[in-house]
Design a protein around this motif. Structure first.
Motif, PDB file in Angstrom:
ATOM      1  N   ARG A 169     -12.905   7.046  -6.879  1.00 47.98           N
ATOM      2  CA  ARG A 169     -13.216   8.371  -7.767  1.00 47.98           C
ATOM      3  C   ARG A 169     -11.859   8.901  -7.970  1.00 47.98           C
ATOM      4  N   GLY A 170     -10.599   8.437  -7.885  1.00 47.20           N
ATOM      5  CA  GLY A 170      -9.205   9.210  -7.761  1.00 47.20           C
ATOM      6  C   GLY A 170      -8.876  10.504  -6.325  1.00 47.20           C
ATOM      7  N   PHE A 171      -8.055  10.519  -7.204  1.00 43.80           N
ATOM      8  CA  PHE A 171      -7.650  10.991  -5.361  1.00 43.80           C
ATOM      9  C   PHE A 171      -6.439  12.415  -5.855  1.00 43.80           C
ATOM     10  N   ALA A 172      -7.053  13.413  -4.964  1.00 40.84           N
ATOM     11  CA  ALA A 172      -6.258  15.295  -4.901  1.00 40.84           C
ATOM     12  C   ALA A 172      -5.146  14.352  -4.672  1.00 40.84           C
ATOM     13  N   SER A 173      -3.896  14.964  -5.906  1.00 39.53           N
ATOM     14  CA  SER A 173      -2.674  15.442  -5.972  1.00 39.53           C
ATOM     15  C   SER A 173      -1.937  16.793  -6.626  1.00 39.53           C
ATOM     16  N   TYR A 174      -1.346  17.119  -6.098  1.00 42.06           N
ATOM     17  CA  TYR A 174      -1.193  17.776  -6.296  1.00 42.06           C
ATOM     18  C   TYR A 174      -0.353  18.409  -7.480  1.00 42.06           C
ATOM     19  N   GLY A 175       0.031  19.234  -8.332  1.00 43.93           N
ATOM     20  CA  GLY A 175       0.686  19.595  -9.375  1.00 43.93           C
ATOM     21  C   GLY A 175      -0.709  18.752 -10.715  1.00 43.93           C
ATOM     22  N   ASN A 176      -1.073  18.321 -10.399  1.00 43.89           N
ATOM     23  CA  ASN A 176      -1.372  16.924 -11.672  1.00 43.89           C
ATOM     24  C   ASN A 176      -1.945  18.035 -12.787  1.00 43.89           C
ATOM     25  N   THR A 177      -2.113  17.391 -13.726  1.00 43.16           N
ATOM     26  CA  THR A 177      -2.902  18.095 -14.247  1.00 43.16           C
ATOM     27  C   THR A 177      -3.246  17.249 -15.403  1.00 43.16           C
ATOM     28  N   GLU A 178      -2.941  16.073 -15.291  1.00 41.43           N
ATOM     29  CA  GLU A 178      -4.049  15.042 -16.768  1.00 41.43           C
ATOM     30  C   GLU A 178      -5.096  14.723 -16.220  1.00 41.43           C
ATOM     31  N   PHE A 179      -4.737  14.401 -14.801  1.00 40.27           N
ATOM     32  CA  PHE A 179      -6.566  13.601 -14.449  1.00 40.27           C
ATOM     33  C   PHE A 179      -7.327  15.161 -13.257  1.00 40.27           C
ATOM     34  N   ARG A 180      -7.433  15.056 -13.135  1.00 41.68           N
ATOM     35  CA  ARG A 180      -8.700  16.131 -12.559  1.00 41.68           C
ATOM     36  C   ARG A 180      -8.642  15.509 -10.594  1.00 41.68           C
ATOM     37  N   ASN A 181      -8.758  14.116 -10.800  1.00 41.40           N
ATOM     38  CA  ASN A 181      -8.153  12.932  -9.473  1.00 41.40           C
ATOM     39  C   ASN A 181      -7.889  12.393  -9.810  1.00 41.40           C
ATOM     40  N   ALA A 182      -6.088  11.874  -9.945  1.00 45.19           N
ATOM     41  CA  ALA A 182      -5.487  10.973 -10.219  1.00 45.19           C
ATOM     42  C   ALA A 182      -5.782   9.865  -9.726  1.00 45.19           C
ATOM     43  N   PRO A 183      -6.035   8.265 -10.864  1.00 46.08           N
ATOM     44  CA  PRO A 183      -6.843   7.791 -10.355  1.00 46.08           C
ATOM     45  C   PRO A 183      -5.503   6.677  -9.207  1.00 46.08           C
ATOM     46  N   MET A 184      -4.234   6.479  -9.472  1.00 46.22           N
ATOM     47  CA  MET A 184      -3.582   6.151  -7.838  1.00 46.22           C
ATOM     48  C   MET A 184      -4.178   4.539  -8.094  1.00 46.22           C
ATOM     49  N   TRP A 185      -3.968   3.681  -9.129  1.00 44.62           N
ATOM     50  CA  TRP A 185      -4.878   2.213  -9.127  1.00 44.62           C
ATOM     51  C   TRP A 185      -4.697   1.601  -8.127  1.00 44.62           C
ATOM     52  N   HIS A 186      -2.852   1.165  -7.204  1.00 42.62           N
ATOM     53  CA  HIS A 186      -2.793   0.586  -6.410  1.00 42.62           C
ATOM     54  C   HIS A 186      -3.595   0.597  -5.251  1.00 42.62           C
ATOM     55  N   LEU A 187      -4.118   2.011  -5.086  1.00 44.04           N
ATOM     56  CA  LEU A 187      -4.518   2.091  -3.650  1.00 44.04           C
ATOM     57  C   LEU A 187      -6.056   1.169  -3.921  1.00 44.04           C
ATOM     58  N   PRO A 188      -7.079   1.700  -5.033  1.00 40.66           N
ATOM     59  CA  PRO A 188      -8.226   0.499  -4.699  1.00 40.66           C
ATOM     60  C   PRO A 188      -7.417  -0.524  -5.296  1.00 40.66           C
ATOM     61  N   ILE A 189      -6.720  -0.742  -6.040  1.00 42.62           N
ATOM     62  CA  ILE A 189      -6.481  -2.896  -5.411  1.00 42.62           C
ATOM     63  C   ILE A 189      -6.462  -2.930  -4.770  1.00 42.62           C
ATOM     64  N   GLU A 190      -5.210  -2.585  -3.645  1.00 41.19           N
ATOM     65  CA  GLU A 190      -5.029  -2.733  -1.951  1.00 41.19           C
ATOM     66  C   GLU A 190      -6.602  -2.908  -1.809  1.00 41.19           C
ATOM     67  N   MET A 191      -7.082  -1.882  -1.608  1.00 41.58           N
ATOM     68  CA  MET A 191      -9.006  -2.083  -1.374  1.00 41.58           C
ATOM     69  C   MET A 191      -9.030  -3.952  -1.531  1.00 41.58           C
ATOM     70  N   LYS A 192      -9.113  -4.329  -2.486  1.00 38.14           N
ATOM     71  CA  LYS A 192      -9.345  -5.260  -3.011  1.00 38.14           C
ATOM     72  C   LYS A 192      -9.376  -5.724  -2.542  1.00 38.14           C
ATOM     73  N   ARG A 193      -7.573  -6.221  -2.915  1.00 37.27           N
ATOM     74  CA  ARG A 193      -7.480  -7.443  -2.309  1.00 37.27           C
ATOM     75  C   ARG A 193      -7.545  -7.419  -0.093  1.00 37.27           C
ATOM     76  N   ARG A 194      -7.914  -6.777   0.742  1.00 39.10           N
ATOM     77  CA  ARG A 194      -8.261  -6.480   2.039  1.00 39.10           C
ATOM     78  C   ARG A 194      -9.032  -6.709   1.945  1.00 39.10           C
ATOM     79  N   LEU A 195     -10.782  -6.238   1.101  1.00 44.50           N
ATOM     80  CA  LEU A 195     -11.854  -6.405   1.543  1.00 44.50           C
ATOM     81  C   LEU A 195     -13.010  -6.958  -0.180  1.00 44.50           C
TER      82      LEU A 195
END
Length: 366
Positions: A169-195
């Motif tokens: 559902r995305g992550f809090a990001s200081y100063g972020n304006t484009e998204f309510r919660n920045a997707p930071m796709w590399h993190l869910p991708i890493e979760m898919k790799r680990r699990l």
């Protein structure tokens, strides 16, 4: 579209969701019985929704905001299930929530982002779920902390829950304006790799915080081989009691889903597999060359470190670093590489170079 309840087979975590893609939708909050039943009935009529969601308890940033209708909304959701034949899911944050949700035959539970970030809360939920056979989805924590997300899954698995899944559902990001919660796709991708055995569902509503970006985020997650989507829908979004800007009508939801391109992870077409194998081998060869060059670069960095040490010169040379960045950005642009990628790449290379030189600087003199 399969509209049956999630399977009860617990032989493997992958038994849930049981179909791909899994589409979960419903209002951010259950407000009134009429609002919930009408929204859910309209969603079922699209023929594109597999599971109904509704916020019963709402964790809000400040007191005084609408914090959910509470337990009295659960019979409404149960009635929606009976009317539509669709399974239901709600967010739980306390053991009492778990008890109430199960008492009203909620099929799937999910743990929200604020709760995932608190190991005490996750453990309390895990203890309440010990011995219970129910699928549980775990949203990523508010802050970009992969270990917290993994830890929440591990706590649930240790009490015997096997049908687990993830929600991005995305992550809090200081100063972020484009998204309510920045997707930071590399993190869910890493979760898919680990699990890899766990399904992962994307929540574009909370990533975007608006209606305009939903399709783009949904398509991105599909292209990354996510297992489904959770999208908020309301019969009258503009007058929703919470998160009005990110909800869409059931009709619009159907249009959005129709506009997505659903891709496959692979194919059995031999021509495609042959071409892909050749291209991947090219990637492997290029990666080997890049790694060799990086190794050579670090050897040069170590020699520079030795020379600096002999002449009592500091490791960090700000002027030289700015020169490297400016040159890299310009050269990268000529090669079609984005500025953001170049900066991240050189940051990683620079940090490794500093570590190498620091090791040389602190090495005892022979």
């Amino acid at each position: 579209m399969n509209q049956s309840s999630p399977t009860t087979d617990t032989a493997t975590p992958r038994a849930f969701p049981g179909k791909k893609p899994l589409i979960i939708s419903g209002p951010c909050s259950a407000e009134t019985e009429e609002q919930l039943l009408e929204t859910c009935t309209q969603l079922a009529a699209t023929g594109k929704v597999d599971m109904l969601r509704a916020g019963i308890w709402k964790p809000r940033t400040k007191p005084g905001l609408f914090e959910g209708i509470g337990t009295k909304g659960l019979p409404w959701l149960q009635k929606a299930k009976q009317l539509t034949g669709l399974p239901t899911t709600v967010e739980v944050a306390t053991p009492k929530h778990v008890e109430d949700a199960l008492a009203f035959e909620v099929d799937v539970l999910w743990i929200g982002a604020r709760t995932t970030g608190n190991p005490f809360s996750v453990q309390a939920l895990a203890d309440a779920l010990r011995g219970v056979d129910v699928p549980v989805l775990v949203k990523n924590p508010v802050h970009p902390d992969l270990e917290l997300w993994l830890g929440a899954v591990e706590r649930l698995a240790k009490v015997g829950l096997q049908r687990l899944g993830l929600i991005h559902r995305g992550f809090a990001s200081y100063g972020n304006t484009e998204f309510r919660n920045a997707p930071m796709w590399h993190l869910p991708i890493e979760m898919k790799r680990r699990l890899p055995e766990l399904p992962i569902i994307c929540d574009p509503s909370h990533i975007c915080g608006n209606r305009t970006g939903l399709a783009g985020i949904a398509q991105k997650s599909i292209d990354l081989d996510f297992d489904g989507l959770m999208l908020e829908s309301h019969r009258d979004p503009d007058h929703a009691w919470s998160d009005a800007k990110q909800q869409v009508t059931p009709e619009r939801l159907g249009e959005l889903l129709d506009g997505l391109i659903w891709r496959h992870e692979t194919t059995d077409q031999q021509e495609f597999l042959t071409v892909l194998a050749k291209l991947r081998e090219q990637i492997n060869q290029l990666d080997d060359e890049i790694l060799q060059l990086l190794g050579n670069r670090m050897q040069v960095a170590e020699r520079i470190g030795i020379y600096k040490k002999e002449n009592d010169i500091t490791i960090l040379q700000t002027g030289r670093w700015n020169e490297i960045l400016d040159r890299g950005v310009q050269k990268g642009a000529q090669l079609g590489l984005t500025r953001d990628f170049i900066l991240k790449y050189f940051d990683a290379v620079h940090l490794e170079s500093i570590n190498r030189q620091n090791s040389v600087m602190n090495r005892e003199r022979q």
